[in-house]
Design a protein around this motif. Sequence first.
Motif, short mmCIF file in Angstrom:
data_model
loop_
_atom_site.label_atom_id
_atom_site.label_comp_id
_atom_site.label_asym_id
_atom_site.label_seq_id
_atom_site.Cartn_x
_atom_site.Cartn_y
_atom_site.Cartn_z
N ASN A 145 30.14 -10.84 -16.13
CA ASN A 145 30.81 -12.30 -15.42
C ASN A 145 31.63 -12.71 -14.75
O ASN A 145 31.59 -13.55 -13.96
N GLN A 146 32.36 -11.74 -14.43
CA GLN A 146 32.90 -11.60 -13.09
C GLN A 146 32.34 -11.32 -12.03
O GLN A 146 32.37 -11.97 -11.23
N TRP A 147 31.04 -10.49 -11.92
CA TRP A 147 30.77 -10.22 -10.95
C TRP A 147 29.61 -11.75 -10.38
O TRP A 147 29.57 -11.91 -9.61
N GLN A 148 29.10 -11.89 -11.49
CA GLN A 148 28.35 -13.13 -11.46
C GLN A 148 28.91 -14.63 -11.22
O GLN A 148 28.98 -15.63 -10.21
N ALA A 149 30.15 -14.55 -11.11
CA ALA A 149 31.13 -15.38 -11.05
C ALA A 149 31.56 -15.44 -9.10
O ALA A 149 32.39 -16.36 -8.74
N THR A 150 31.45 -14.49 -8.71
CA THR A 150 31.61 -14.28 -7.71
C THR A 150 30.74 -14.64 -6.59
O THR A 150 30.02 -14.22 -6.52
N SER A 151 31.24 -15.38 -6.22
CA SER A 151 30.82 -16.05 -4.76
C SER A 151 30.02 -15.32 -3.67
O SER A 151 31.27 -14.37 -2.76
N PRO A 152 29.32 -15.45 -2.58
CA PRO A 152 29.38 -14.16 -0.98
C PRO A 152 30.42 -14.45 -0.50
O PRO A 152 30.56 -14.00 0.71
N LEU A 173 31.68 -9.26 3.54
CA LEU A 173 30.76 -7.95 3.93
C LEU A 173 30.05 -6.93 3.08
O LEU A 173 29.80 -5.80 2.75
N ALA A 174 30.26 -7.10 1.63
CA ALA A 174 29.84 -6.69 0.44
C ALA A 174 30.65 -6.18 0.05
O ALA A 174 30.02 -5.01 -0.35
N ALA A 189 30.86 -0.16 -6.43
CA ALA A 189 31.35 0.32 -6.92
C ALA A 189 31.78 -0.79 -8.47
O ALA A 189 31.83 -0.54 -9.44
N ALA A 190 32.06 -2.13 -7.95
CA ALA A 190 32.12 -3.21 -9.36
C ALA A 190 29.72 -2.71 -9.90
O ALA A 190 30.20 -2.63 -11.46
#
Length: 165
Positions: A57-64, A69-70, A75-76
Amino acid sequence: MTVGVACFLGSICFLILDVYFPSMSNLKDRKRAVLLDLIFSGVASFLWFVGFCFLANQWQATSPDELPLAQGSDAARATIAFCFFSILSWAVLTLSALRRYLTGTSTNLFTWQHLDPPPSNVRATPYPIPNGGTIVTTNPYQAPPFTETLDPQKLTQQRPMAPAF
């Protein structure tokens, strides 16, 4: 990280418990050990599932825009994959503990049957001889296993002769 460290320490404790399990003589302790393994594995599987859902969920909620620089994306992804495979591993351990518990209730895992010594009045039978006979002696011990004859004179030991120089 807390779930991972707790599961690692718990698995070390259960590994030690599995080594000492056959020598446990108290039936209640044996049953408690198997139930504790079942409960711990189930809780660990659930906690890894919660961690996987939270991280995904945290990965999905993170915006570019937050990570231009990604940085840390590998690691995620690795952490999310590790949580997923941990769910599967601990679920297999939970099913294994459940099978062990169910097998133990229907067989002698939680009984004294495997610890009973043989009766003391049973006398051992002598070894059979290839031609079908057996050696019967008054000696309470069993006869040697590779005797070829029933002749008692050949079964007695003779003293070796001293060499003459």
